[in-house]
Design a protein around this motif. Structure first.
Motif, PDB file in Angstrom:
ATOM      1  N   GLU A  57      26.948  49.450  45.985  1.00  0.00           N
ATOM      2  CA  GLU A  57      26.444  48.332  45.192  1.00  0.00           C
ATOM      3  C   GLU A  57      27.526  47.294  44.856  1.00  0.00           C
ATOM      4  OE1 GLU A  57      23.913  45.789  43.334  1.00  0.00           O
ATOM      5  OE2 GLU A  57      23.367  47.551  44.519  1.00  0.00           O
ATOM      6  N   PRO A  58      28.785  47.699  44.573  1.00  0.00           N
ATOM      7  CA  PRO A  58      29.805  46.684  44.278  1.00  0.00           C
ATOM      8  C   PRO A  58      30.058  45.697  45.420  1.00  0.00           C
ATOM      9  CG  PRO A  58      30.552  48.836  43.535  1.00  0.00           C
ATOM     10  CD  PRO A  58      29.314  49.070  44.350  1.00  0.00           C
ATOM     11  N   LEU A  59      29.591  45.993  46.628  1.00  0.00           N
ATOM     12  CA  LEU A  59      29.821  45.113  47.767  1.00  0.00           C
ATOM     13  C   LEU A  59      28.764  44.014  47.882  1.00  0.00           C
ATOM     14  CD1 LEU A  59      30.759  47.739  50.517  1.00  0.00           C
ATOM     15  CD2 LEU A  59      32.298  46.472  49.013  1.00  0.00           C
ATOM     16  N   VAL A  60      27.679  44.132  47.130  1.00  0.00           N
ATOM     17  CA  VAL A  60      26.573  43.180  47.240  1.00  0.00           C
ATOM     18  C   VAL A  60      26.894  41.910  46.459  1.00  0.00           C
ATOM     19  CG1 VAL A  60      24.143  42.804  46.661  1.00  0.00           C
ATOM     20  CG2 VAL A  60      24.885  45.008  47.588  1.00  0.00           C
ATOM     21  N   GLY A  61      26.545  40.757  47.027  1.00  0.00           N
ATOM     22  CA  GLY A  61      26.735  39.500  46.322  1.00  0.00           C
ATOM     23  C   GLY A  61      27.301  38.418  47.226  1.00  0.00           C
ATOM     24  N   LEU A  62      27.803  37.357  46.583  1.00  0.00           N
ATOM     25  CA  LEU A  62      28.400  36.221  47.279  1.00  0.00           C
ATOM     26  C   LEU A  62      29.912  36.250  47.061  1.00  0.00           C
ATOM     27  CD1 LEU A  62      28.062  33.529  48.842  1.00  0.00           C
ATOM     28  CD2 LEU A  62      27.795  32.399  46.615  1.00  0.00           C
ATOM     29  N   TRP A  63      30.685  36.081  48.156  1.00  0.00           N
ATOM     30  CA  TRP A  63      32.125  36.284  48.097  1.00  0.00           C
ATOM     31  C   TRP A  63      32.902  35.156  48.770  1.00  0.00           C
ATOM     32  CZ3 TRP A  63      33.349  40.719  45.491  1.00  0.00           C
ATOM     33  CH2 TRP A  63      32.312  41.667  45.359  1.00  0.00           C
ATOM     34  N   ARG A  64      34.060  34.816  48.189  1.00  0.00           N
ATOM     35  CA  ARG A  64      35.064  34.022  48.891  1.00  0.00           C
ATOM     36  C   ARG A  64      36.009  35.004  49.567  1.00  0.00           C
ATOM     37  NH1 ARG A  64      37.277  28.995  48.936  1.00  0.00           N
ATOM     38  NH2 ARG A  64      36.027  28.280  47.178  1.00  0.00           N
ATOM     39  N   VAL A  65      36.365  34.700  50.815  1.00  0.00           N
ATOM     40  CA  VAL A  65      37.164  35.632  51.608  1.00  0.00           C
ATOM     41  C   VAL A  65      38.503  35.003  51.984  1.00  0.00           C
ATOM     42  CG1 VAL A  65      37.189  37.142  53.617  1.00  0.00           C
ATOM     43  CG2 VAL A  65      34.998  36.510  52.585  1.00  0.00           C
ATOM     44  N   ARG A  90      28.032  36.621  52.328  1.00  0.00           N
ATOM     45  CA  ARG A  90      26.898  36.991  51.486  1.00  0.00           C
ATOM     46  C   ARG A  90      26.370  38.342  51.941  1.00  0.00           C
ATOM     47  NH1 ARG A  90      23.453  35.171  47.865  1.00  0.00           N
ATOM     48  NH2 ARG A  90      24.217  33.027  47.938  1.00  0.00           N
ATOM     49  N   ARG A  91      26.188  39.254  50.979  1.00  0.00           N
ATOM     50  CA  ARG A  91      25.642  40.574  51.291  1.00  0.00           C
ATOM     51  C   ARG A  91      24.430  40.852  50.416  1.00  0.00           C
ATOM     52  NH1 ARG A  91      31.009  42.552  50.482  1.00  0.00           N
ATOM     53  NH2 ARG A  91      32.271  42.379  52.380  1.00  0.00           N
ATOM     54  N   GLU A  92      23.421  41.470  51.042  1.00  0.00           N
ATOM     55  CA  GLU A  92      22.205  41.833  50.307  1.00  0.00           C
ATOM     56  C   GLU A  92      21.616  43.103  50.888  1.00  0.00           C
ATOM     57  OE1 GLU A  92      19.455  38.633  50.731  1.00  0.00           O
ATOM     58  OE2 GLU A  92      19.597  38.587  52.915  1.00  0.00           O
ATOM     59  N   ARG A  98      18.272  50.564  52.140  1.00  0.00           N
ATOM     60  CA  ARG A  98      18.937  51.505  53.055  1.00  0.00           C
ATOM     61  C   ARG A  98      20.216  50.924  53.667  1.00  0.00           C
ATOM     62  NH1 ARG A  98      13.643  52.588  53.203  1.00  0.00           N
ATOM     63  NH2 ARG A  98      12.949  54.762  53.377  1.00  0.00           N
ATOM     64  N   TYR A  99      20.259  49.613  53.833  1.00  0.00           N
ATOM     65  CA  TYR A  99      21.406  48.979  54.470  1.00  0.00           C
ATOM     66  C   TYR A  99      21.809  47.728  53.704  1.00  0.00           C
ATOM     67  CZ  TYR A  99      19.509  51.822  58.240  1.00  0.00           C
ATOM     68  OH  TYR A  99      19.005  52.868  58.958  1.00  0.00           O
ATOM     69  N   ILE A 100      23.100  47.406  53.767  1.00  0.00           N
ATOM     70  CA  ILE A 100      23.589  46.120  53.281  1.00  0.00           C
ATOM     71  C   ILE A 100      23.792  45.219  54.494  1.00  0.00           C
ATOM     72  CG2 ILE A 100      25.547  44.906  52.271  1.00  0.00           C
ATOM     73  CD1 ILE A 100      25.946  47.231  50.395  1.00  0.00           C
ATOM     74  N   GLU A 101      23.153  44.047  54.461  1.00  0.00           N
ATOM     75  CA  GLU A 101      23.355  43.063  55.528  1.00  0.00           C
ATOM     76  C   GLU A 101      24.454  42.098  55.089  1.00  0.00           C
ATOM     77  OE1 GLU A 101      20.238  41.168  58.275  1.00  0.00           O
ATOM     78  OE2 GLU A 101      20.529  39.677  56.680  1.00  0.00           O
ATOM     79  N   ASP A 102      25.444  41.929  55.937  1.00  0.00           N
ATOM     80  CA  ASP A 102      26.624  41.111  55.656  1.00  0.00           C
ATOM     81  C   ASP A 102      26.639  39.934  56.618  1.00  0.00           C
ATOM     82  OD1 ASP A 102      29.327  40.183  56.464  1.00  0.00           O
ATOM     83  OD2 ASP A 102      30.132  41.739  55.166  1.00  0.00           O
ATOM     84  N   THR A 103      26.632  38.713  56.071  1.00  0.00           N
ATOM     85  CA  THR A 103      26.791  37.515  56.887  1.00  0.00           C
ATOM     86  C   THR A 103      28.051  36.797  56.422  1.00  0.00           C
ATOM     87  OG1 THR A 103      24.400  37.282  57.193  1.00  0.00           O
ATOM     88  CG2 THR A 103      25.761  35.352  57.673  1.00  0.00           C
ATOM     89  N   TRP A 118      25.808  45.329  59.426  1.00  0.00           N
ATOM     90  CA  TRP A 118      24.924  46.172  58.624  1.00  0.00           C
ATOM     91  C   TRP A 118      25.674  47.451  58.274  1.00  0.00           C
ATOM     92  CZ3 TRP A 118      23.720  43.313  62.807  1.00  0.00           C
ATOM     93  CH2 TRP A 118      22.767  42.308  62.627  1.00  0.00           C
ATOM     94  N   LEU A 119      25.804  47.701  56.982  1.00  0.00           N
ATOM     95  CA  LEU A 119      26.533  48.865  56.475  1.00  0.00           C
ATOM     96  C   LEU A 119      25.552  49.806  55.806  1.00  0.00           C
ATOM     97  CD1 LEU A 119      29.255  50.292  55.764  1.00  0.00           C
ATOM     98  CD2 LEU A 119      29.296  48.875  53.692  1.00  0.00           C
TER      99      LEU A 119
END
Length: 216
Positions: A57-65, A90-92, A98-103, A118-119
């Motif tokens: 869950e801590p990986l979900v959200g909007l991030w600057r990289v 962005r991850r949701e 079941r999965y986190i989608e990461d774009t 997908w994680l």
């Protein structure tokens, strides 16, 4: 003798229950209503999101990289890394949690960067799994943790790919071991490191991505 599922129950399992699970996960509640869970066949219950998923869950959200390219994209590990702060992620949760989608997309050295992944967590193999596609390779990159490794920290997943030259021209057409490590510092910070092992050489850092939360 097992009793075939009715069409109504099958519809609830395949459509209603996953949506309920996702909603409950967002609210911190149970994965599905108790009455519905009691009606689910065991084979379906084993695929519901569990503690291994919740730990992501801590990986979900909007991030600057803050993105660094080291021994990748044909570069030598001895070269100064290419660095960009113009990358965002962005991850949701998808498929009922079941999965986190990461774009992840942005620019590096003035050129576009794009990746989607997908994680997830395999309840049966008790390990994390990670699949990515990007705008550089024609190969899907697949990483898996050791079977039975569970909710380990850092998350460590390994894979192998046939190189088109991202690990250097000497590696073209060869199978390259790779490894992804995810270090979760807290709810607002984490780092993802990608390592390659070029033929006849030791493992080297390929990319490093340092994430700072922008929003949920």
């Amino acid at each position: 003798m097992s009793i075939p599922l009715s069409r109504t129950l099958l519809a609830a399992i395949l459509f209603v229950i996953p949506l309920a699970a996702a909603s409950a996960q967002e609210s911190g509640g149970s994965a599905a209503p108790a009455t519905a869970a009691q009606e689910m066949p065991d084979w379906f219950k084993r695929g519901l999101p569990g503690p291994g998923h919740a730990a992501l869950e801590p990986l979900v959200g909007l991030w600057r990289v803050h993105f660094e390219i080291h021994g990748s994209l044909g570069r030598s590990p001895n070269d100064a890394p290419l660095v960009s702060d113009d990358v965002f992620c962005r991850r949701e949760w998808v498929v009922g949690g079941r999965y986190i989608e990461d774009t992840t997309e942005g620019t590096i050295e003035g050129g576009p960067y794009w990746r989607r992944g997908w994680l997830g967590y395999s309840n049966m193999d008790r390990r994390y799994e990670w699949v990515t596609i990007d705008a550089t390779n024609s190969t899907m990159m697949t990483y898996v943790g050791e079977r039975g490794s569970g909710n380990q920290r850092p998350i460590d997943m390994k894979g192998e790919f046939t190189d088109q030259g991202v690990a250097g021209e000497a590696a073209v057409g060869k199978r390259i071991p790779m490894r992804t490590e995810i270090h979760i510092d807290d709810n607002d910070h984490h780092t993802i490191d990608l390592y390659f092992t070029p033929p006849g050489k030791s493992e080297v850092l390929a990319t490093r991505a340092v994430y700072t939360r922008l929003g949920k």
